[in-house]
Design an enzyme around this catalytic site. Structure first.
Site, PDB file in Angstrom:
ATOM      1  N   SER A 167      -3.309  -3.141  -0.602  1.00  0.00           N
ATOM      2  CA  SER A 167      -2.192  -3.838   0.034  1.00  0.00           C
ATOM      3  C   SER A 167      -2.567  -5.301   0.210  1.00  0.00           C
ATOM      4  CB  SER A 167      -1.929  -3.196   1.399  1.00  0.00           C
ATOM      5  OG  SER A 167      -1.037  -3.996   2.132  1.00  0.00           O
ATOM      6  N   GLY A 168      -1.658  -6.211  -0.161  1.00  0.00           N
ATOM      7  CA  GLY A 168      -1.973  -7.642  -0.063  1.00  0.00           C
ATOM      8  C   GLY A 168      -2.214  -8.106   1.359  1.00  0.00           C
ATOM      9  N   HIS A 169      -1.383  -7.620   2.287  1.00  0.00           N
ATOM     10  CA  HIS A 169      -1.425  -8.246   3.623  1.00  0.00           C
ATOM     11  C   HIS A 169      -2.631  -7.843   4.457  1.00  0.00           C
ATOM     12  CE1 HIS A 169       0.258  -5.050   6.423  1.00  0.00           C
ATOM     13  NE2 HIS A 169       0.577  -4.524   5.260  1.00  0.00           N
ATOM     14  N   GLY A 196       0.813  -1.212   0.000  1.00  0.00           N
ATOM     15  CA  GLY A 196       0.000   0.000   0.000  1.00  0.00           C
ATOM     16  C   GLY A 196       0.848   1.264   0.000  1.00  0.00           C
ATOM     17  N   THR A 197       1.924   1.258   0.739  1.00  0.00           N
ATOM     18  CA  THR A 197       2.762   2.453   0.839  1.00  0.00           C
ATOM     19  C   THR A 197       3.350   2.807  -0.524  1.00  0.00           C
ATOM     20  OG1 THR A 197       3.280   1.945   3.138  1.00  0.00           O
ATOM     21  CG2 THR A 197       4.805   3.414   1.989  1.00  0.00           C
ATOM     22  N   GLN A 229      -7.931  -0.370   3.134  1.00  0.00           N
ATOM     23  CA  GLN A 229      -8.791  -0.931   4.185  1.00  0.00           C
ATOM     24  C   GLN A 229     -10.184  -1.280   3.680  1.00  0.00           C
ATOM     25  OE1 GLN A 229      -7.816  -2.031   6.975  1.00  0.00           O
ATOM     26  NE2 GLN A 229      -5.818  -1.058   7.242  1.00  0.00           N
ATOM     27  N   ASN A 285      -8.442   3.517   8.134  1.00  0.00           N
ATOM     28  CA  ASN A 285      -7.849   2.365   8.817  1.00  0.00           C
ATOM     29  C   ASN A 285      -8.124   2.347  10.317  1.00  0.00           C
ATOM     30  OD1 ASN A 285      -6.035   4.601   7.964  1.00  0.00           O
ATOM     31  ND2 ASN A 285      -4.680   3.764   9.529  1.00  0.00           N
ATOM     32  N   THR A 343      12.306  -7.118 -10.910  1.00  0.00           N
ATOM     33  CA  THR A 343      11.827  -8.490 -11.097  1.00  0.00           C
ATOM     34  C   THR A 343      10.581  -8.729 -10.249  1.00  0.00           C
ATOM     35  OG1 THR A 343      14.048  -9.233 -11.558  1.00  0.00           O
ATOM     36  CG2 THR A 343      12.497 -10.926 -10.835  1.00  0.00           C
ATOM     37  N   CYS A 352       0.923   1.462  12.511  1.00  0.00           N
ATOM     38  CA  CYS A 352       2.129   2.141  12.077  1.00  0.00           C
ATOM     39  C   CYS A 352       2.549   3.200  13.090  1.00  0.00           C
ATOM     40  CB  CYS A 352       1.902   2.766  10.706  1.00  0.00           C
ATOM     41  SG  CYS A 352       0.981   1.681   9.626  1.00  0.00           S
TER      42      CYS A 352
END
Ligand SMILES: Cc1ncc(COP(=O)(O)O)c(C=O)c1O
Length: 382
Positions: free
Chosen positions: A190-192, A66-67, A170, A142, A228, A318
């Site tokens: 964001s994936g996580h 996300g960042t 979010q 968030n 990559t 964060c």
């Protein structure tokens, strides 16, 4: 109960990743079969992600999270002399990027929010200037889970011919996302936060959006993001996107909302001087509640609950380690004491009724103990 900080990998996601970590470890840019197998995994994931967002596959850029997606959206479009409109409740990935742009000669407007934590689209309209280049307003906050009126803002941006970015980190997996209905040019994920691995992300870039890359190197991701590809991470993200679509369709999120509501109601009933930040009236994502527990330090409550095995967050993850009150809660008009006395509970679809029952035992007990030990600020909050 800290899913807005991060979520566990689902077993199906790990299964989708495993081959690309071990036996099929090719570089997706290589022309031999190992490379081409990796390429097909990346493109399969891209198709699943584009289905989640209702966009073209070519409009998906895989990033490190996300960042990076937020930074690419802001730094990729804006030049000194331009004007950017954003809100005061954005994640630091947007706020600090916007502050950096300001240091470099970009004009930035940070919009206020109301007491429920919502940006007023009329404020966006009033802030438009001849040199406004970009509007960036998040889809869901968030810390509070409060949903922002981004369709209205998107329409306004289109009318004014201004780029529109939304941070949907979010919202992904919790709300349906249709980039066409939103009318955004850029959207971060964001994936996580949706059961894919940490260090994976997406930036949706609408066709025709001329964005400068953050990184220079190879021609990866149609020259928008050199480096990559993280093939295993991308494969996991694609599988997580597919599972998120299923959860949005099969009522799983309704079950999460019921759990959240039971937790919230139960705490309001059991704990005195406790209330919801973000108001019960504001629309929220189904998994989040942010509550204040006056007359104690939220950080002490986080630690007390952690000792009992319950993980929650004070402010955003964060921010942990910093004693600053949350910028989001302050922007909503909370006094610093109440902001510091606030906790965020955020659930995943893996949480159960038993988890909620346990929290309804642990939290009231921990609050009473802390208030007895250190009655801070007693009476100061009315
Ligand atoms: C709204 C929002 N935007 C951006 C981010 C940053 O995402 P990442 O952790 O993938 O860099 C977060 C993470 O907490 C977030 O909640």
């Amino acid at each position: 109960m800290d899913a807005n900080a991060t979520t566990p990998l689902l077993p199906e996601v790990l299964d989708a990743m495993r081959p690309w970590l071990m036996e099929n470890f090719g570089n997706a840019s290589s022309i031999h079969r190992y490379g081409q197998q990796a390429r097909s995994a990346v493109e399969h994931a891209r198709a699943n992600v584009s289905a989640l967002l209702n966009c073209r596959e070519s409009e998906i850029v895989f990033t490190s999270g996300g960042t990076e997606s937020d930074n690419m959206a802001l730094f990729g479009l804006v030049q000194p002399g331009d004007h950017v409109i954003t809100s005061s409740i954005e994640h630091h990935a947007v706020l600090h990027a916007a502050e950096r742009l300001r240091d470099r000669g970009v004009e930035v407007t940070f919009l206020p929010v109301d007491g429920s934590g919502v940006v007023d689209p009329e404020e966006v309209r009033r802030s438009l200037r001849a040199n406004t280049k970009l509007i960036s307003v998040m889809m869901a906050n968030n810390e509070t889970g409060v949903i922002q009126p981004i369709e209205e803002i998107g329409r306004m941006a289109q009318e004014a011919d201004v780029w529109f970015h939304t941070d949907a980190v979010q919202a992904a997996g919790k709300l349906p996302i249709d980039v066409k209905a939103i009318g955004c040019d850029l959207l971060s994920i964001s994936g996580h936060k949706m059961h894919a691995p940490q260090g994976t992300g997406i930036l949706y870039v609408r066709r025709g959006t001329r964005i400068e890359p953050l990184f220079f190197g190879g021609a990866h991701e149609r020259q928008r993001r050199a480096g990559t590809e993280n093939v295993a991470g991308i494969a996991g993200l694609g599988r997580a996107a597919e599972l998120a679509v299923e959860s949005l369709r099969n009522g799983t999120l309704d079950r999460v909302a019921l759990l959240r509501d039971r937790l919230e109601r139960g705490l309001l009933e059991r704990v005195e001087n406790c209330g919801v930040n973000g108001g019960v009236t504001a629309k929220r994502v189904p998994n989040t509640t942010n509550l204040y527990f006056d007359d104690l330090e939220g950080e002490a409550l986080v630690i007390a609950l952690d000792l009992k095995g319950l993980a929650v967050s004070g402010g955003s993850a964060c921010m942990s380690g910093a004693t600053e009150p949350s910028h989001v809660l302050l922007a909503m008009g909370l006094v610093p004491e109440r902001s510091r006395a606030s906790l965020r509970f955020s659930l995943t679809k893996l949480n159960t009724e038993a988890d909620v029952d346990a929290a309804l035992e642990l939290v009231p007990a921990a609050v009473s103990r802390l208030r007895e030990l250190a009655p801070v600020n007693a009476g100061t909050l009315g």
